[in-house]
Scaffold this active site. Structure first.
Site, PDB file in Angstrom:
ATOM      1  N   HIS A   1      -8.406   1.001  -4.000  1.00 34.92           N
ATOM      2  CA  HIS A   1      -9.309   0.788  -2.864  1.00 34.92           C
ATOM      3  C   HIS A   1     -10.036   2.100  -2.610  1.00 34.92           C
ATOM      4  O   HIS A   1      -9.463   3.053  -2.069  1.00 34.92           O
ATOM      5  CB  HIS A   1      -8.453   0.362  -1.659  1.00 34.92           C
ATOM      6  CG  HIS A   1      -9.230   0.132  -0.410  1.00 34.92           C
ATOM      7  ND1 HIS A   1      -8.640  -0.032   0.833  1.00 34.92           N
ATOM      8  CD2 HIS A   1     -10.572   0.031  -0.188  1.00 34.92           C
ATOM      9  CE1 HIS A   1      -9.565  -0.220   1.752  1.00 34.92           C
ATOM     10  NE2 HIS A   1     -10.749  -0.171   1.163  1.00 34.92           N
TER      11      HIS A   1
ATOM     12  N   MET B   1     -12.225   4.277  -0.639  1.00 36.09           N
ATOM     13  CA  MET B   1     -12.862   4.512   0.668  1.00 36.09           C
ATOM     14  C   MET B   1     -13.587   5.849   0.556  1.00 36.09           C
ATOM     15  O   MET B   1     -13.206   6.847   1.174  1.00 36.09           O
ATOM     16  CB  MET B   1     -11.789   4.529   1.766  1.00 36.09           C
ATOM     17  CG  MET B   1     -11.226   3.142   2.051  1.00 36.09           C
ATOM     18  SD  MET B   1      -9.675   3.189   2.980  1.00 36.09           S
ATOM     19  CE  MET B   1      -8.546   3.489   1.638  1.00 36.09           C
TER      20      MET B   1
ATOM     21  N   ASP C   1      -4.807   3.643  -2.153  1.00 33.96           N
ATOM     22  CA  ASP C   1      -5.897   3.987  -1.234  1.00 33.96           C
ATOM     23  C   ASP C   1      -6.463   5.373  -1.520  1.00 33.96           C
ATOM     24  O   ASP C   1      -5.740   6.366  -1.421  1.00 33.96           O
ATOM     25  CB  ASP C   1      -5.380   3.954   0.206  1.00 33.96           C
ATOM     26  CG  ASP C   1      -5.131   2.541   0.690  1.00 33.96           C
ATOM     27  OD1 ASP C   1      -6.076   1.733   0.653  1.00 33.96           O
ATOM     28  OD2 ASP C   1      -3.997   2.244   1.096  1.00 33.96           O
TER      29      ASP C   1
ATOM     30  N   SER D   1       0.858  -1.184   0.000  1.00 31.79           N
ATOM     31  CA  SER D   1       0.000   0.000   0.000  1.00 31.79           C
ATOM     32  C   SER D   1       0.893   1.233   0.000  1.00 31.79           C
ATOM     33  O   SER D   1       1.612   1.484   0.967  1.00 31.79           O
ATOM     34  CB  SER D   1      -0.889   0.013   1.243  1.00 31.79           C
ATOM     35  OG  SER D   1      -1.435   1.316   1.398  1.00 31.79           O
TER      36      SER D   1
ATOM     37  N   MET E   1      -9.214   8.157  -0.314  1.00 32.53           N
ATOM     38  CA  MET E   1     -10.048   8.546   0.843  1.00 32.53           C
ATOM     39  C   MET E   1     -10.670   9.911   0.591  1.00 32.53           C
ATOM     40  O   MET E   1     -10.019  10.787   0.020  1.00 32.53           O
ATOM     41  CB  MET E   1      -9.178   8.618   2.098  1.00 32.53           C
ATOM     42  CG  MET E   1      -8.442   7.330   2.398  1.00 32.53           C
ATOM     43  SD  MET E   1      -7.441   7.512   3.886  1.00 32.53           S
ATOM     44  CE  MET E   1      -6.603   5.924   3.891  1.00 32.53           C
TER      45      MET E   1
ATOM     46  N   MET F   1     -11.422  -5.788   5.632  1.00 23.54           N
ATOM     47  CA  MET F   1     -10.599  -4.802   6.336  1.00 23.54           C
ATOM     48  C   MET F   1     -10.262  -5.336   7.726  1.00 23.54           C
ATOM     49  O   MET F   1     -11.151  -5.741   8.482  1.00 23.54           O
ATOM     50  CB  MET F   1     -11.365  -3.481   6.500  1.00 23.54           C
ATOM     51  CG  MET F   1     -11.529  -2.661   5.236  1.00 23.54           C
ATOM     52  SD  MET F   1      -9.999  -2.293   4.357  1.00 23.54           S
ATOM     53  CE  MET F   1      -9.055  -1.388   5.595  1.00 23.54           C
TER      54      MET F   1
ATOM     55  N   HIS G   1      -1.213  -1.376  -4.265  1.00 25.68           N
ATOM     56  CA  HIS G   1      -2.472  -1.028  -3.606  1.00 25.68           C
ATOM     57  C   HIS G   1      -2.541   0.490  -3.440  1.00 25.68           C
ATOM     58  O   HIS G   1      -1.641   1.114  -2.868  1.00 25.68           O
ATOM     59  CB  HIS G   1      -2.536  -1.735  -2.249  1.00 25.68           C
ATOM     60  CG  HIS G   1      -3.840  -1.574  -1.531  1.00 25.68           C
ATOM     61  ND1 HIS G   1      -4.957  -2.330  -1.821  1.00 25.68           N
ATOM     62  CD2 HIS G   1      -4.214  -0.730  -0.539  1.00 25.68           C
ATOM     63  CE1 HIS G   1      -5.952  -1.974  -1.030  1.00 25.68           C
ATOM     64  NE2 HIS G   1      -5.535  -0.977  -0.248  1.00 25.68           N
TER      65      HIS G   1
ATOM     66  N   ASP H   1      -6.599  -6.315   4.455  1.00 29.29           N
ATOM     67  CA  ASP H   1      -5.961  -4.993   4.419  1.00 29.29           C
ATOM     68  C   ASP H   1      -6.015  -4.347   5.799  1.00 29.29           C
ATOM     69  O   ASP H   1      -7.097  -4.104   6.328  1.00 29.29           O
ATOM     70  CB  ASP H   1      -6.710  -4.124   3.386  1.00 29.29           C
ATOM     71  CG  ASP H   1      -6.141  -2.721   3.239  1.00 29.29           C
ATOM     72  OD1 ASP H   1      -5.071  -2.434   3.803  1.00 29.29           O
ATOM     73  OD2 ASP H   1      -6.784  -1.921   2.529  1.00 29.29           O
TER      74      ASP H   1
END
Ligand code: DX5
Ligand code: ZN
Length: 226
Positions: free
Chosen positions: A67, A69, A36, A9, A38, A138, A34, A177
């Site tokens: 991913h 979020m 992320d 990540s 957000m 998660m 990975h 994760d």
């Protein structure tokens, strides 16, 4: 022992030299990157988005595992696939029509993954699992790197893997994760996870090759992974 895929990540990478960090983990044997995303609403933090994805797409050939979020993921899926995502995870907590979401992601040309938070029931995830390429469990409350692994995640991974096996859905990947390090890689693998995300567990080490090799073959000898 199941062959594991390792997905560093980049949230824990040095963003001042992100391209170099990605090249280093790729050369060190990473299977996926990975990424992320957000939004400050679904999780109490902000991270990176489309322009960064477009840039890193140019410096790596391995698949990018995005991913999301974020709330209203359906508004952004197309943009992320166009920017280079090979796999897109959306959260069940903000996805009212998971089957339609999986179809949308696949239609745009990526693999579809359904993510579930620690406090969320597995039932709605398992109900639609057959529509997805991957389930993401998660093992921390999403929003920040470097948190401790929630031990109850082991039972959750086992429950997902058991149900996938029971329904003949062995081809579906199971990703974990949050808080994954060398000391728990064997346990999550034994519980059925075959894709391990690790941020601080990799980027806080100096020797990415060694940590990725050891993580991929938990309990085995480092450096021998194919
Ligand atoms: C957490 C993110 C994770 C995070 C993992 O909200 O989804 O991908 O970067 O970081 P570590 O491995 O440090 O827990
Ligand atoms: Zn993540």
């Amino acid at each position: 022992m199941r062959i594991l895929k390792i997905a560093p990540s980049i949230l824990s990478a040095d963003f001042s030299r992100l391209g170099e960090e990605i090249r280093r983990v790729e050369e060190a044997g990473a299977d996926l990157i990975h990424f992320d995303v957000m939004d400050g609403h679904f999780v109490p933090n902000l991270s990176i988005g489309l322009p960064v994805l477009e840039s890193i797409r140019r410096v790596t050939r391995i698949p990018i595992d995005v991913h999301l979020m974020i709330e209203e993921p359906q508004r952004y899926v197309e943009g992320f696939v166009r920017a280079g995502a090979n796999l897109v995870s959306v959260h069940i907590e903000v996805c009212s029509e998971p089957r339609a979401m999986a179809a949308l992601i696949r239609r745009r040309g990526a693999k579809a993954s359904l993510a579930v938070n620690p406090e969320t029931s597995l039932a709605p995830v398992l109900e639609v699992a057959d529509a997805f390429d991957m389930i993401l469990v998660m093992s921390v409350h999403p929003g920040f790197g470097g948190q401790g692994f929630i031990p109850e995640s082991i039972g959750k991974l086992e429950a997902v893997r058991r149900e996938l096996d029971r329904r003949g859905l062995q081809k579906i990947d199971l990703e974990v994760d949050g808080g994954i390090k060398l000391d728990n890689a064997a346990a999550v693998s034994a519980a059925g996870a075959n894709v391990l995300v690790s941020g601080s567990g990799i980027f806080d080490h100096d020797d990415y090759r060694r940590v990725i090799a050891e993580m991929r073959q938990p309990g085995g000898s480092a450096g021998t992974a194919a």
